[in-house]
Write an enzyme that holds these catalytic residues in place. Structure first.
Site, PDB file in Angstrom:
ATOM      1  N   LYS A 129       0.823  -1.227  -0.165  1.00 20.29           N
ATOM      2  CA  LYS A 129       0.161   0.038   0.124  1.00 20.29           C
ATOM      3  C   LYS A 129       0.861   1.372   0.005  1.00 20.29           C
ATOM      4  O   LYS A 129       2.023   1.062   0.528  1.00 20.29           O
ATOM      5  CB  LYS A 129      -0.942  -0.239   1.369  1.00 20.29           C
ATOM      6  CG  LYS A 129      -1.988   1.038   1.196  1.00 20.29           C
ATOM      7  CD  LYS A 129      -3.013   1.003   2.602  1.00 20.29           C
ATOM      8  CE  LYS A 129      -4.072   1.795   2.577  1.00 20.29           C
ATOM      9  NZ  LYS A 129      -4.740   1.743   3.857  1.00 20.29           N
ATOM     10  N   SER A 204      -9.670   1.675   2.910  1.00 17.79           N
ATOM     11  CA  SER A 204      -8.757   2.445   1.992  1.00 17.79           C
ATOM     12  C   SER A 204      -7.827   1.625   1.371  1.00 17.79           C
ATOM     13  O   SER A 204      -7.120   2.253   0.287  1.00 17.79           O
ATOM     14  CB  SER A 204      -8.212   3.727   2.832  1.00 17.79           C
ATOM     15  OG  SER A 204      -7.235   2.907   3.890  1.00 17.79           O
ATOM     16  N   SER A 228      -9.915  -0.395   6.994  1.00 16.70           N
ATOM     17  CA  SER A 228      -9.240  -0.242   5.962  1.00 16.70           C
ATOM     18  C   SER A 228      -8.682  -1.485   5.263  1.00 16.70           C
ATOM     19  O   SER A 228      -8.336  -1.274   4.050  1.00 16.70           O
ATOM     20  CB  SER A 228      -8.298   0.633   6.046  1.00 16.70           C
ATOM     21  OG  SER A 228      -8.839   1.915   5.773  1.00 16.70           O
TER      22      SER A 228
END
Lengths: 470, 586
Positions: A129, A204, A228
């Site tokens: 990420k 996210s 997330s």
């Protein structure tokens, strides 16, 4: 976990037309229709005898050690699949240009007979990420304010996965600084859900979930502050593991809400995320909040254990009116399955559960207002030339941050302001303590607690104009 | 205040976590420039000092100042409290492993943590806690066995994270006191001032503003250096009390070894709060904060200036024009000027630092730190006082821990307390001052000073020769015995009577009075007689004058004999023989 599940208030703000048309994730693993044209990686279609998906990480390892496939071949196949799917998916903000080099190094090691000394993640393609720092790649946190920013160090989790042979494929897309639940809040691009390109992958960690789901990589690192990792995993039909706070070092994770932030793992099987977590977890001297308790010393991660007699608590409040019927029925199916395996499933009530989301709102935005202060345009990142210091701050931040980030900074700044601190931040901390206590109590009578990861399946793009928290 | 900030950050070249790689980058990383007027309204305490440094020193006679203050004291009373920042001399910074050294090339002692890079986290240096506990115990404070760190938030280019890690509502120590003795020239007397709290925090970087004010450079070397902030109770009433409070704090810090306490380098920074009120009034007047105090004497003078300024306003019925504000001390003009008026309290939005766990102290830990504390200045002064030293001597010796250690070591070797004090405060101090050396730099060791004092006391050498030897020892080292033998300074015969000793002591007084720094040595009676005879024979005129009543000439004869003996004559014996011979009936 709390927020993504139980958010009647926020959910009721947005009309959701999702449930009927989308199959629950448990329904099928073969319906990635939009991407099924692309060849899968050249690995045996792994399926363990029990029907659970087998570990891809172990399959990679076996294939490499047996010589049936080289790390380079494997990497090439993943890269070509990535190149083919990426135009539709946009899972990655940056794709590494040293994947083949890393793969070649592993092949060289194997060629020299050092196969057995390979790390547990050798040859495993990992997506990271983009709010997790990597020294050899840009790390933007999905924000324009850090466009082209290159950290001088690898996050501890990245360092550890590399040490164990993992190959970082690239940096996956996310809602800016982790603030969002659709990945539409990225400052750069919108990621699509591989199962239905018109839907969001969740967020996210949407890029990480989408990439694993589309087999652009084997496993990926995500981060979870309020769901997330879990919510996008659910939306993309992959396994998402949000470990206990402190289990994985946060060093190198761009802070959103420091007291809640956790680096988590996404994969296609429970075994994979277990192996992956084992590889990156453990105390880190660069993170004072990382746990010194070791988790995996003697446990064989892959040893199957009978579930007979395991006490499972189903959290009643996570299945109330705000939850889609499809999600409920998937949970009920899971409960039945567990009972068949000998688990004792009981409903438990956590009365303080509904307080979780408002408390989370306050704490996460308060901490983020502080954590994002460092993006001031002075030392790194976007800087707007101004003839006055306050204008420099204002313009750099105004043009660098997206609307969701600005909203949370403003809310957090307000909550911490003199005269409001006790009513908001302090009260939210008290609520947090209450919730922790109620979980502790529930875990005294239950071995594990279960709940849906999200109250719905993936939304259509553009539906959630203002996100609820994640 | 108009600033432009632009930057030559080299982003393409990544930093590495390893210090060697960071150091290689030298100072290319982090230069920011600022354009605008010379002064910012939002400046933090730390960099004003850099900017406002006015090197010229103005001497103000203390008497004049005292007079002004005593005039004021009749009707008004000043109330003074001080916030002091002490920089700790730990090997590494508070929350990362960067070393810090004052004066290093800009941006060479930095890492991702103290630069506030994304993803970097603070990890507390345990030495900071040790220093805080030491100081807290030395200042008789109550320790918080469980305290925490908080974030104090404001934007400024010298604050990389946008917040300072500090302690807010639960400081590590509260409620202590400090004891001190005022210097005699300011009336003397013992004082005890209250300490409100001590807390741990990190320093900010430094801004260097260009001469024409067109740009500013950021140096983050100091960012993250550990500080202890010590807040006093508003217990002080005069400038001298305040400056002595600061001086005592400096002594305590140096005795404990937690910091160098150097005010010029900014390792000890004092901000004072001053208000005045009519005598008898219970509530405090409006307080004014004074910054830019770079020395103890500027603390003293700035406060006394501010007191008279405020009292004058009171006297003119204009007490309303005393407003809560921050004023700067201007060393050149010897006055305070408005820096910024406070528009309400700044909102720092403190909240608990989530990146750091609580600070938990155990009783065992505190006890072990307590046991390791050295003798503190107050205890030392009381001990010296009990030894019979005068307060002046006590204050001199206890002022500097290295001097005190030297003195203690000397008397431990059996040296006479008063003589040891006199040597250290006299010739040794003068030598150090001339050569700009500290007592740890000189070659003389306490053992040899004790030896020297003993040799003089026992009469082996004269004071004059003692002094010669002392300067040799100071400059080159060596031993007293070695130097005596080397220079053949020892007197051959030791015939030595009680009478001689008494004479010697009498003459000692005499010699000191006359400031004839020639002193007492023992010499063979026969040798001295010969020398006296010779001198008398060579000076018939003076002998005649003496015998006709000009007895003062005895000194002249004594001097001549001493000269003839190259300073080796025992003055007692010499004088006795001389008087006999001068008065002898021919």
């Amino acid at each position: 976990m709390l927020s993504t599940l139980h958010s009647p208030r926020s959910l009721s703000r947005f009309p959701l037309h999702l449930t009927s048309s989308v199959k629950p994730r448990a329904a099928s693993a073969s319906s990635a229709s939009s991407l099924s044209d692309y060849p899968p990686p050249p690995l045996p279609a792994a399926q363990s005898p029990g029907g659970a998906p087998a570990s891809q990480i172990l399959t990679v390892r076996r294939s490499l050690l047996s010589g049936s496939v080289t790390a380079t071949q494997l990497a090439e196949s993943y890269l070509s699949r990535l190149r083919l799917t990426e135009p539709q998916l946009n899972s990655f903000i940056h794709v590494s240009d040293s994947v083949l080099k890393s793969a070649q190094e592993i092949d060289d090691k194997i060629a020299k007979g050092g196969g057995e000394a390979l790390g547990p993640l050798a040859g495993v393609m990992v997506g990271v990420k983009d709010n997790i720092c990597t020294a050899d790649m840009p790390s933007t946190g999905g924000s324009r304010i850090l466009e082209n920013y290159r950290p001088p160090f690898d996050a501890t989790a990245v360092k550890r996965l590399k040490e164990k042979g993992g190959i970082v494929v690239g940096k996956t897309n996310l809602d800016e600084f982790g603030m969002g639940s659709t990945t539409e809040g990225s400052g750069f691009q919108v990621t699509a859900n591989p199962w239905d390109l018109g839907r969001v992958p969740g967020g996210s960690s949407g890029g990480s979930a989408s990439a694993v789901s589309a087999r652009q990589c084997v496993v990926s690192l995500g981060s979870d502050t309020g769901g997330s990792v879990r919510q996008p995993a659910s939306f993309c039909g992959v396994v998402g593991l949000k470990p206990t706070y402190g289990r994985v070092s946060r060093f190198g994770l761009m802070a959103y809400a420091s007291s809640l932030d956790v680096i988590g793992c996404l994969g296609t099987s429970v075994a994979d995320v277990g192996i992956f977590l084992n590889a990156i977890s453990g105390h880190d001297k660069f993170d004072a909040t990382s746990s010194k308790q070791s988790l995996f010393t003697s446990i064989n991660l892959l040893e199957s254990k009978p579930l007979s007699g395991l006490k499972v608590g189903l959290i009643r409040e996570t299945l109330d009116d705000g939850v889609d019927s499809g999600v409920k029925s998937a949970i009920n199916a899971a409960v039945l399955h567990m009972q068949e395996l000998g688990c004792i499933v009981n409903e438990v009530s956590l009365p303080s559960f509904s307080l979780g989301l408002p408390a989370y709102y306050i704490l996460a935005s308060s901490e983020s207002s502080s954590n994002l202060s460092r993006y001031d345009g002075v030392r790194y990142g976007k800087q707007t030339v101004s003839d006055e210091l306050n204008a420099l701050y204002a313009n750099s931040r105004a043009s660098g941050f997206g609307p969701e980030v600005k909203m949370r900074i403003l809310m957090g700044t307000y909550a911490l302001s003199a005269g409001y601190y006790d009513a908001y931040y302090k009260r939210a901390q008290q609520v947090r303590t209450l919730i922790r206590e109620s979980f502790k109590t529930a875990l005294e009578t239950n071995d594990i607690l279960i709940s849906p990861a999200a109250p719905s399946v993936a939304y259509k793009m553009g539906m959630l104009v203002v996100s609820y928290y994640s | 205040m108009a600033f432009t900030l632009f930057r030559n950050v080299i982003q393409a070249q990544p930093l590495f976590l390893y210090p060697s790689a960071l150091l290689r980058r030298k100072n290319g990383v982090l230069y920011c420039t600022m354009k605008g007027t010379s002064q910012s309204q939002t400046q933090t305490a730390t960099e004003e000092r850099q900017q406002q440094k006015s090197p010229q020193k103005v001497k103000v006679p203390p008497q004049k100042q005292m007079r002004e203050v005593s005039k004021i004291a009749a009707d008004y009373e000043a109330v003074i409290g001080i916030e002091t920042h002490v920089q700790l001399s730990t090997l590494t910074k508070a929350f990362c492993s960067c070393p810090y050294s004052y004066g290093a090339q800009p941006n060479t002692c930095i890492c991702p943590v103290c630069m506030g890079l994304p993803g970097a986290l603070p990890v507390l240096n345990s030495k900071v806690i040790e220093c805080a506990v030491k100081l807290a115990l030395a200042l008789n404070c109550k320790l918080s066995f469980s305290s925490k760190f908080d974030r104090k938030q404001y934007f400024y280019p010298d604050l990389p994270k946008g917040y300072q890690i500090s302690q807010f509502d639960i400081p590590i120590a509260t409620g202590g006191s400090i004891d001190l003795d005022l210097p005699l020239e300011f009336g003397g007397g013992h004082r005890r001032f209250g300490i409100t709290r001590i807390h741990m925090e990190e320093d900010a970087g430094k801004l260097m503003h260009s001469g024409n004010g067109s740009c500013s450079l950021v140096d983050l070397n100091r960012a993250g250096v550990p500080l202890l902030e010590i807040v006093s109770e508003p217990d002080m009433r005069t400038g001298i009390e305040a400056s002595e409070y600061a001086a005592e704090l400096q002594r305590v810090v140096r005795y404990l070894g937690v910091g160098n306490g150097n005010m010029q380098e900014g390792s000890l920074r004092c901000d004072v709060n001053v208000s005045v009120r009519p005598i008898g009034q219970a509530e405090f007047g409006t307080k004014v904060e004074i910054k830019n105090l770079n020395s103890f004497s500027s603390i003293n003078r700035a406060i006394d200036f501010e007191i008279s300024r405020q009292v004058n306003l009171h006297n003119q019925g204009q007490q309303d024009s005393i407003v809560q504000e921050t004023r700067l001390w201007e060393e050149g003009a010897q006055k305070t000027v408005t820096m910024r008026k406070k528009e309400g309290l700044a909102d720092y939005r403190y909240f608990p630092e989530p990146d750091l766990p609580e600070v938990i102290l155990t009783k065992d830990y505190v006890d072990s730190v307590g046991k390791s504390l050295p003798e503190l200045p107050e205890a030392k002064r009381r001990r010296y006082e009990e030894m019979g030293l005068s307060m002046q001597d006590v204050l001199f010796l206890a002022n500097d821990i290295t001097v005190a250690d030297f003195f203690d070591a000397t008397i431990q070797k059996g040296a006479d307390v008063k003589l040891a004090a006199n040597w250290i405060m006299g010739d040794i101090a003068a030598y150090m001052k001339n050569e700009k050396l500290s007592i740890i730099d000189i070659k003389l060791v306490p053992h040899e000073l004790a030896e020297l004092i003993a040799s003089i006391k026992s009469g082996t050498i004269s004071g004059k020769i003692g002094k010669e030897i002392l300067f040799e020892l100071l400059a080159k080292g060596g031993t007293v015995k070695g130097l005596i033998e080397e220079k053949d300074l020892v007197q051959a015969s030791y015939c030595f009577s009680l009478l001689n000793l008494i004479n010697l002591l009498i003459l000692l007084e005499f010699v000191e009075c006359c400031l004839i720094r020639i002193a007492y040595v023992i010499t063979d009676l026969g040798d001295i007689e010969k020398m006296v005879d010779k001198v008398i024979a060579e000076n018939p005129k003076q002998l005649e004058q003496y015998r006709s009543g000009k007895t003062k000439l005895q000194g002249y004869f004594a001097g001549q004999v001493m000269k003839a003996s190259k300073g080796k004559a025992n003055p007692g014996v010499l004088n006795k023989v001389l008087v006999e011979k001068l008065n002898a009936k021919v």
